[in-house]
Design an enzyme around this catalytic site. Sequence first.
Site: not given
Length: 178
Positions: A48, A102-103, A106, A134, A155, A162, A168
């Site tokens: 990601g 990091e993308d 969460d 998040k 989401f 993705d 992506r």
Amino acid sequence: MKEIRILDKKFREFITEKEIHERIEELARQMNTDLAGKDVVFLGILNGAFLFAADLFRLIDLEVRISFVKLASYEGTSSSGSIKELIGWNEDIKNKTIVVIEDIVDTGITLDRIVDELVIRKASEIKVAALLYKPASYTKDIPVDYVGFEIPNDFVVGYGLDYNGYGRNLPSVYTLIE
Ligand code: 5GP
């Protein structure tokens, strides 16, 4: 408002390409100040984070290195099911300042797993950069030092993220339409 479909789901544009790039410029400026004079390795987490890492890295004006690792699921021999293993290490981490890229953060379980490994490998300092964060679902104490955008618990896809392998390549971030 731009809407797209990926496979069976509809998404609405949430963070534009322009907003992403402006924010990355700000993060890079901050890093260029904070990380000056340190022995730094950026550590991108695949898949990601590849776009975020690339766009951020080209704005870094210091002597830094970059490497990528990937979390792979494999079936453990125990009945506990799949365990995540970090593969692809090819950089010496010891005594270096590591900036984890990091993308999205969460729950923080992925980040926690990566930080454990960096501690074992004796990184001298660990910093974390996440394009998206998040806070409502984060369960860990590890500080996320550089946050692109705090987002709600929905989401999202695009800009490296993705849905079932697709999306992506979208230049903006899209959120699922309920
Ligand atoms: P964590 O371990 O922090 O719960 O989750 C981190 C990973 O879960 C991310 O690297 C990403 O792969 C995936 N993830 C978490 N939230 C989302 C989301 O909203 N969209 C997508 N596409 N992936 C997500």
